[in-house]
Design a protein around this motif. Structure first.
Motif, PDB file in Angstrom:
ATOM      1  N   LEU A  88      49.951   7.336  87.261  1.00 42.81           N
ATOM      2  CA  LEU A  88      50.019   8.497  88.160  1.00 42.81           C
ATOM      3  C   LEU A  88      50.399   9.772  87.417  1.00 42.81           C
ATOM      4  CD1 LEU A  88      49.987   9.543  91.125  1.00 42.81           C
ATOM      5  CD2 LEU A  88      52.432   9.062  91.173  1.00 42.81           C
ATOM      6  N   GLN A  89      51.416   9.687  86.559  1.00 41.16           N
ATOM      7  CA  GLN A  89      51.940  10.867  85.872  1.00 41.16           C
ATOM      8  C   GLN A  89      51.003  11.390  84.790  1.00 41.16           C
ATOM      9  OE1 GLN A  89      53.073   7.781  85.531  1.00 41.16           O
ATOM     10  NE2 GLN A  89      53.143   7.387  83.341  1.00 41.16           N
ATOM     11  N   THR A  90      49.942  10.645  84.478  1.00 35.77           N
ATOM     12  CA  THR A  90      48.997  11.075  83.447  1.00 35.77           C
ATOM     13  C   THR A  90      47.730  11.692  84.039  1.00 35.77           C
ATOM     14  OG1 THR A  90      47.801   8.979  83.287  1.00 35.77           O
ATOM     15  CG2 THR A  90      49.807   9.213  81.930  1.00 35.77           C
ATOM     16  N   THR A  91      47.593  11.670  85.360  1.00 33.38           N
ATOM     17  CA  THR A  91      46.384  12.196  85.990  1.00 33.38           C
ATOM     18  C   THR A  91      46.493  13.707  86.178  1.00 33.38           C
ATOM     19  OG1 THR A  91      47.198  11.800  88.243  1.00 33.38           O
ATOM     20  CG2 THR A  91      45.945  10.021  87.192  1.00 33.38           C
ATOM     21  N   MET A  92      45.344  14.364  86.199  1.00 34.95           N
ATOM     22  CA  MET A  92      45.301  15.817  86.374  1.00 34.95           C
ATOM     23  C   MET A  92      45.703  16.209  87.798  1.00 34.95           C
ATOM     24  SD  MET A  92      44.500  17.059  83.459  1.00 34.95           S
ATOM     25  CE  MET A  92      44.079  18.732  83.847  1.00 34.95           C
ATOM     26  N   ARG A  93      45.205  15.457  88.781  1.00 31.37           N
ATOM     27  CA  ARG A  93      45.474  15.763  90.190  1.00 31.37           C
ATOM     28  C   ARG A  93      45.954  14.504  90.904  1.00 31.37           C
ATOM     29  NH1 ARG A  93      40.180  18.016  92.369  1.00 31.37           N
ATOM     30  NH2 ARG A  93      39.463  16.168  91.314  1.00 31.37           N
ATOM     31  N   PRO A  94      47.244  14.168  90.744  1.00 26.67           N
ATOM     32  CA  PRO A  94      47.756  12.916  91.302  1.00 26.67           C
ATOM     33  C   PRO A  94      47.536  12.776  92.805  1.00 26.67           C
ATOM     34  CG  PRO A  94      49.463  14.064  90.042  1.00 26.67           C
ATOM     35  CD  PRO A  94      48.257  14.929  90.049  1.00 26.67           C
ATOM     36  N   HIS A  95      47.628  13.860  93.537  1.00 29.35           N
ATOM     37  CA  HIS A  95      47.453  13.784  94.991  1.00 29.35           C
ATOM     38  C   HIS A  95      46.023  13.375  95.348  1.00 29.35           C
ATOM     39  CE1 HIS A  95      46.233  17.823  93.859  1.00 29.35           C
ATOM     40  NE2 HIS A  95      45.614  17.954  95.027  1.00 29.35           N
ATOM     41  N   VAL A  96      45.036  13.819  94.575  1.00 27.84           N
ATOM     42  CA  VAL A  96      43.645  13.446  94.818  1.00 27.84           C
ATOM     43  C   VAL A  96      43.427  11.983  94.440  1.00 27.84           C
ATOM     44  CG1 VAL A  96      41.241  13.902  94.155  1.00 27.84           C
ATOM     45  CG2 VAL A  96      42.833  15.817  94.527  1.00 27.84           C
ATOM     46  N   VAL A  97      44.004  11.556  93.317  1.00 27.02           N
ATOM     47  CA  VAL A  97      43.892  10.163  92.892  1.00 27.02           C
ATOM     48  C   VAL A  97      44.504   9.246  93.952  1.00 27.02           C
ATOM     49  CG1 VAL A  97      44.656   8.481  91.163  1.00 27.02           C
ATOM     50  CG2 VAL A  97      43.742  10.699  90.433  1.00 27.02           C
ATOM     51  N   LEU A  98      45.676   9.591  94.466  1.00 30.89           N
ATOM     52  CA  LEU A  98      46.308   8.774  95.515  1.00 30.89           C
ATOM     53  C   LEU A  98      45.459   8.733  96.780  1.00 30.89           C
ATOM     54  CD1 LEU A  98      50.045   9.723  95.080  1.00 30.89           C
ATOM     55  CD2 LEU A  98      49.039   7.469  94.787  1.00 30.89           C
ATOM     56  N   ASP A  99      44.861   9.847  97.127  1.00 32.20           N
ATOM     57  CA  ASP A  99      43.989   9.879  98.302  1.00 32.20           C
ATOM     58  C   ASP A  99      42.817   8.919  98.112  1.00 32.20           C
ATOM     59  OD1 ASP A  99      43.333  11.042 100.896  1.00 32.20           O
ATOM     60  OD2 ASP A  99      41.632  11.971  99.862  1.00 32.20           O
TER      61      ASP A  99
END
Length: 195
Positions: A88-99
């Motif tokens: 999670l902490q390595t993604t550019m847009r964590p909120h989009v990845v979680l969605d």
């Protein structure tokens, strides 16, 4: 082979026979354990080509891809669980990845290092520099971590998004930590979420 403590928690809580997508699956250790111990249909997405090769060498179905761009290609509700461990902490847009995780899977496991752990705070307080610890071993300019999330940040995000927490586990030195003081004492967190 023993699993990393956060992966062991996830493995214990995935239902047998499930369909699982492991995003950022590394060398496939969790997927292999789920396949061998729980007869799970596990698929993986991994950025690093050497890890993809290692996972495929274990007989796993893993493709090279990026969580920030490639999750959009997966159909809705195509998995029982989507897993994002220490990514999670390595993604550019964590909120989009979680969605995307919660669109692709009926439930999502998310594990991450807690940047509010007392050792991290102490390092900043006394040294005035970004910490280099056993669990965060790289200097600030080498680390893949671009979003420094804390347990309290994640809890607030989950509330704001109206998500349901079905389970939460906290670890310090690989052992369970108290949930009430997890933001201070836990080095890692594992959450099981659903919409």
């Amino acid at each position: 082979m023993s699993l990393r403590p956060d992966l062991a928690i996830i493995a214990r809580n995935v239902a047998p026979g499930s369909r699982v997508l492991d995003v950022g699956c590394g060398d496939g250790a969790l997927m292999a354990a789920l396949r061998d111990q729980k007869q799970v249909d596990a698929r993986g997405l991994e950025l690093d080509p050497a890890n993809v090769a290692a996972a495929v060498g274990r007989g796993l179905s893993v493709v090279q891809g990026d969580a920030d761009t490639d999750l959009a290609d997966y159909p809705d509700q195509s998995f029982d669980y989507a897993i994002l461990s220490q990514t999670l902490q390595t993604t550019m847009r964590p909120h989009v990845v979680l969605d995307h995780l919660l669109r692709i899977g009926q439930r999502a496991f998310v594990s991450f290092p807690n940047f509010a752990h007392w050792r991290v705070r102490l390092s900043l307080l006394w040294g005035g520099r970004m910490p280099v610890t056993r669990l965060l071993p790289l200097a600030w300019y080498e680390t893949p971590n671009i979003h420094h999330v804390t347990i309290d940040d994640f809890r607030a995000f989950v509330r704001e998004q109206g998500l349901t927490v079905e389970g939460a586990w906290f670890l310090s030195d690989g052992n369970p930590a108290r949930p009430a003081a997890a933001n201070f004492f836990a080095e890692h967190a594992v959450f099981l979420l659903r919409r």
